[in-house]
Write a protein that holds these residues in place. Structure first.
Motif, PDB file in Angstrom:
ATOM      1  N   UNK A   1       0.960  -1.339  -0.041  1.00 34.83           N
ATOM      2  CA  UNK A   1       0.270  -0.032  -0.021  1.00 34.83           C
ATOM      3  C   UNK A   1       1.057   1.092   0.063  1.00 34.83           C
ATOM      4  N   UNK A   2       0.572   2.141  -1.021  1.00 32.90           N
ATOM      5  CA  UNK A   2       1.586   3.468  -0.880  1.00 32.90           C
ATOM      6  C   UNK A   2       2.453   3.362  -2.069  1.00 32.90           C
ATOM      7  N   UNK A   3       2.618   2.100  -2.641  1.00 33.93           N
ATOM      8  CA  UNK A   3       4.010   2.038  -3.590  1.00 33.93           C
ATOM      9  C   UNK A   3       3.415   1.830  -4.989  1.00 33.93           C
ATOM     10  N   UNK A   4       4.137   2.216  -5.725  1.00 33.52           N
ATOM     11  CA  UNK A   4       3.785   1.819  -7.080  1.00 33.52           C
ATOM     12  C   UNK A   4       3.057   2.647  -8.028  1.00 33.52           C
ATOM     13  N   UNK A   5       1.981   3.309  -7.250  1.00 37.34           N
ATOM     14  CA  UNK A   5       0.758   4.279  -8.103  1.00 37.34           C
ATOM     15  C   UNK A   5       0.393   5.441  -7.267  1.00 37.34           C
ATOM     16  N   UNK A   6       0.029   6.219  -7.598  1.00 37.18           N
ATOM     17  CA  UNK A   6      -0.742   7.461  -6.750  1.00 37.18           C
ATOM     18  C   UNK A   6      -1.846   7.063  -6.033  1.00 37.18           C
ATOM     19  N   UNK A   7      -2.779   6.013  -6.680  1.00 36.06           N
ATOM     20  CA  UNK A   7      -4.205   5.584  -6.152  1.00 36.06           C
ATOM     21  C   UNK A   7      -3.777   4.412  -5.036  1.00 36.06           C
ATOM     22  N   UNK A   8      -2.752   4.100  -4.868  1.00 39.66           N
ATOM     23  CA  UNK A   8      -2.461   3.232  -3.688  1.00 39.66           C
ATOM     24  C   UNK A   8      -3.147   1.665  -3.835  1.00 39.66           C
ATOM     25  N   UNK A   9      -3.380   1.299  -5.058  1.00 42.20           N
ATOM     26  CA  UNK A   9      -3.857   0.126  -5.429  1.00 42.20           C
ATOM     27  C   UNK A   9      -2.843  -1.014  -5.360  1.00 42.20           C
ATOM     28  N   UNK A  10      -3.077  -2.077  -4.799  1.00 39.73           N
ATOM     29  CA  UNK A  10      -2.306  -3.186  -4.394  1.00 39.73           C
ATOM     30  C   UNK A  10      -1.835  -4.050  -5.970  1.00 39.73           C
ATOM     31  N   UNK A  11      -2.862  -4.356  -6.828  1.00 37.31           N
ATOM     32  CA  UNK A  11      -2.820  -5.177  -7.822  1.00 37.31           C
ATOM     33  C   UNK A  11      -3.013  -4.416  -8.905  1.00 37.31           C
ATOM     34  N   UNK A  12      -2.190  -4.443 -10.169  1.00 40.36           N
ATOM     35  CA  UNK A  12      -2.454  -3.796 -11.502  1.00 40.36           C
ATOM     36  C   UNK A  12      -2.078  -4.782 -12.558  1.00 40.36           C
ATOM     37  N   UNK A  13      -3.027  -4.772 -13.523  1.00 41.63           N
ATOM     38  CA  UNK A  13      -2.713  -5.357 -14.973  1.00 41.63           C
ATOM     39  C   UNK A  13      -2.437  -4.363 -15.590  1.00 41.63           C
ATOM     40  N   UNK A  14      -1.399  -4.574 -16.661  1.00 35.13           N
ATOM     41  CA  UNK A  14      -1.195  -3.772 -17.676  1.00 35.13           C
ATOM     42  C   UNK A  14      -0.961  -4.453 -19.094  1.00 35.13           C
ATOM     43  N   UNK A  15      -1.529  -4.044 -20.199  1.00 37.84           N
ATOM     44  CA  UNK A  15      -1.432  -4.908 -21.485  1.00 37.84           C
ATOM     45  C   UNK A  15      -1.133  -3.608 -22.603  1.00 37.84           C
ATOM     46  N   UNK A  16      -0.171  -3.796 -23.571  1.00 35.26           N
ATOM     47  CA  UNK A  16       0.084  -3.018 -24.539  1.00 35.26           C
ATOM     48  C   UNK A  16       0.501  -3.954 -25.721  1.00 35.26           C
ATOM     49  N   UNK A  17      -0.214  -3.264 -26.665  1.00 35.66           N
ATOM     50  CA  UNK A  17       0.090  -3.656 -28.249  1.00 35.66           C
ATOM     51  C   UNK A  17       0.414  -2.559 -28.937  1.00 35.66           C
TER      52      UNK A  17
END
Length: 194
Positions: free
Chosen positions: A38-54
């Protein structure tokens, strides 16, 4: 989508005419699942994030030292179990300078000078706001030319500035400048050379 891609390839090939042998197509696809305290990685403090790019890529070799091209693609960031997401269309044109090439053309080292932007939507569980990202900088890379027509290309790091408006920043997009060399700045792509 296949029809659109086919038409785009034919249009570009017809523009370059007899020099179509200098044209290359490629790109990369990526997926990353991140978990952070909590508090690391993104400003919204979400614990789990999925990223997809093409990111499809098209370019043109002017000579053995210079190439010009662009990546045009889509990026999706989903914040798990929240209904919050960020969708972005990205456009990153570049000029590539190859400064070292082995005598058998198996390996080449290059630097891409890029200035790109992204336009997207930040959906916050019902509210949807437009969001903008931008970047300018240098991306060093290496290409392994496995045959006359097939290459594997990797970019490692970024020297420059990446920016975001308030909505893109809220979605976890960076506002940072300097030299970045870490796993997040490593991309791997494949090219077909005509």
């Amino acid at each position: 989508m296949k029809k659109f891609l086919t038409l785009a390839v034919l249009a570009v090939a017809s523009v370059f005419g007899a020099n179509a042998g200098n044209l290359y197509l490629g790109g990369n696809v990526g997926f990353m699942h991140k978990e952070s305290a909590s508090g690391e990685g993104n400003p919204l403090n979400f614990d789990k994030v999925n990223e997809f790019t093409i990111l499809p890529e098209i370019g043109y070799n002017v000579n053995k030292s210079w190439s010009f091209g662009t990546t045009i693609g889509y990026s999706l960031t989903g914040f798990c179990n929240t209904g919050v997401s960020y969708h972005s269309f990205e456009f990153n044109p570049y000029a590539r300078w190859t400064y070292l090439r082995t005598s058998n053309n198996l390996v080449q080292l290059f630097v891409d000078g890029t200035a790109g932007f992204g336009i997207g939507r930040f959906d916050d569980g019902g509210d949807s706001e437009s969001a903008i990202t931008y970047q300018i900088g240098l991306k060093p890379g290496v290409a392994f030319n496995l045959s006359e027509h097939f290459s594997i290309v990797a970019h490692v790091g970024f020297l420059g500035y990446k920016g975001a408006d308030d909505n893109a920043y809220a979605a976890g997009k960076p506002r940072q400048g300097g030299l970045f060399v870490n796993g997040n700045d490593l991309t791997l792509g494949f090219y077909y050379n005509f």
